[in-house]
Write a protein that holds these residues in place. Structure first.
Motif, PDB file in Angstrom:
ATOM      1  N   TYR A   1       0.941  -1.135  -0.133  1.00  0.00           N
ATOM      2  CA  TYR A   1       0.051  -0.031  -0.079  1.00  0.00           C
ATOM      3  C   TYR A   1       0.934   1.287   0.078  1.00  0.00           C
ATOM      4  N   ASN A   2       1.868   1.525   0.994  1.00  0.00           N
ATOM      5  CA  ASN A   2       2.701   2.366   0.975  1.00  0.00           C
ATOM      6  C   ASN A   2       3.528   2.644  -0.310  1.00  0.00           C
TER       7      ASN A   2
ATOM      8  N   GLY B   1       3.233   5.813  -2.405  1.00  0.00           N
ATOM      9  CA  GLY B   1       4.360   6.845  -2.198  1.00  0.00           C
ATOM     10  C   GLY B   1       5.129   7.111  -3.331  1.00  0.00           C
TER      11      GLY B   1
END
Length: 93
Positions: free
Chosen positions: A68-69, A73
């Protein structure tokens, strides 16, 4: 160990490939259902390209999808830079 004649060996391998493809299809479908993703996502060329690339690249056997990050990102930043580079000639004119 039983050695199979070549004509049976191919059909046995094809049978296992069909099972693996069916399992992968079910996993992908569950992703759609569990996240209530729109079914037309399956028509998206990037979706198709990602799965084709992953399934046709034998040296990615231990590959784990991005977290997810990582998606929100660095991968998002990388894509933004890519799009900005594509737009640069238009902005310069």
């Amino acid at each position: 160990m039983v050695l199979l004649p070549p004509k049976f060996k191919g059909s046995l391998q094809a049978s296992f490939n069909m099972q693996m493809k069916d399992t992968l299809d079910c996993e992908i479908a569950m992703m759609f259902y569990s996240l209530e993703l729109p079914f037309h996502l399956a028509r998206n060329p990037y979706y198709k390209s990602a799965f084709s690339y992953a399934s046709n690249t034998s040296n990615l056997s231990g590959y784990v999808s991005p977290t997810y990050n990582k998606v929100k990102g660095p991968l998002l930043s990388k894509e933004r830079s890519h799009v900005e580079n594509l737009l640069q000639p238009i902005q310069n004119s």
